[in-house]
Design a protein around this motif. Structure first.
Motif, PDB file in Angstrom:
ATOM      1  N   ASP A   5       0.868  -1.260  -0.014  1.00  0.00           N
ATOM      2  CA  ASP A   5       0.053   0.153  -0.007  1.00  0.00           C
ATOM      3  C   ASP A   5       0.668   1.009   0.111  1.00  0.00           C
ATOM      4  N   LEU A   6       0.664   2.037  -1.151  1.00  0.00           N
ATOM      5  CA  LEU A   6       1.842   3.242  -1.057  1.00  0.00           C
ATOM      6  C   LEU A   6       0.870   4.384  -0.951  1.00  0.00           C
ATOM      7  N   ASP A   7       0.837   5.329   0.058  1.00  0.00           N
ATOM      8  CA  ASP A   7       0.457   6.348   0.204  1.00  0.00           C
ATOM      9  C   ASP A   7       1.105   7.676  -0.443  1.00  0.00           C
TER      10      ASP A   7
END
Length: 268
Positions: A5-7
């Motif tokens: 999960d890349l925010d």
């Protein structure tokens, strides 16, 4: 395998966020719609840019962090050495000096022999030194320059001897040098920090070398070299405080551009 999960919090050219890109294209949303609710996101973000204004909030993020979330603590900054993480701000870390030179201004000639230097290092640690700084080239005004080979002959055997001794197992060692080749040899022998009185100005390879080594770097302000540092030209300032600050700021920028991480830079 697992999903990552890349925010993306913010995107734009200006660290002050005046040109932040606004994207609403599900599932991508920039600025991140929930970042102001997450302390673990705000802490490192505010450490990087303490005066950051969120583009969709009516107050600076640091005020939001303090007043809205009711949190008044920040991340603990550390100096990451191979031996230990050294928290910054909560206490003073003491550096003990070991000059393997015949001509240093304070203790020249006392610790040229390895046994005398190791005994001195042990005394320093027992007296409270947290770091041991080893130097083989005197940088007192007017000091004679020695060759890189001679400098290595003075410091490398001592660093190796200290690393063989369990009394110094958890003690970071800094190498006091302005030469990139000596820095590389010293780190290979067991040094953890590079302490450069020239701030990278006397050896064009130094900053890239430190970046490659990935160790903390003590960047000092100095004009000229030990032979010329006391000349009228090198001791004349318009405003000594602001001039030195500006010079250090410029050299820190050069160090970062060379690949040295900001958290690895100590300004002297």
């Amino acid at each position: 395998p697992r999903c990552i999960d890349l925010d993306i919090l913010l995107y734009g050219e200006d660290a002050g966020c005046s040109t932040i890109v606004d994207i609403k294209d599900p599932p991508l949303s920039i600025p991140h719609s929930h970042m102001h609710l997450r302390p673990f996101v705000l802490q490192p973000l505010l450490d990087i840019s303490p005066d950051l204004d969120h583009p969709s909030l009516s107050l600076p993020l640091k005020e939001h962090y303090r007043d809205v979330l009711g949190i008044d603590q920040s991340l603990t900054r550390v100096l990451p050495t191979k031996r230990k993480l050294m928290p910054l701000g909560s206490r003073t870390w003491v550096m003990g000096i070991i000059n393997c030179t015949p001509d240093s201004f304070s203790d020249g000639g006392q610790f040229i022999e390895q046994k005398a230097a190791v005994d001195h290092a042990l005394r320093l640690v027992y007296q409270g030194a947290d770091i041991l700084d080893v130097g083989g080239q005197s940088t007192r005004p007017g000091a004679k320059m020695i060759t890189e080979e001679e400098e290595c002959e003075r410091v490398i055997p001592l660093i190796q001897a200290l690393r063989r001794d369990p009394d110094f197992d958890q003690i970071p060692i800094s190498i006091d040098t302005f030469r990139s080749s000596v820095a590389r040899e010293a780190v290979g022998a067991g040094a953890d920090i590079v302490n450069d009185v020239s701030g990278g100005t006397l050896d064009e390879k130094m900053l890239r070398t430190v970046a490659d080594l990935g160790v903390p770097y003590i960047l000092m302000h100095m004009r000229g070299d030990p032979g010329s540092m006391q000349s009228k030209q090198n001791t004349t300032y318009g405003n000594v405080v602001s001039d030195v600050c500006k010079a250090l700021e410029r050299q820190v920028e050069v160090a970062e551009a060379s690949g040295i991480c900001r958290w690895n830079i100590v300004v002297d």
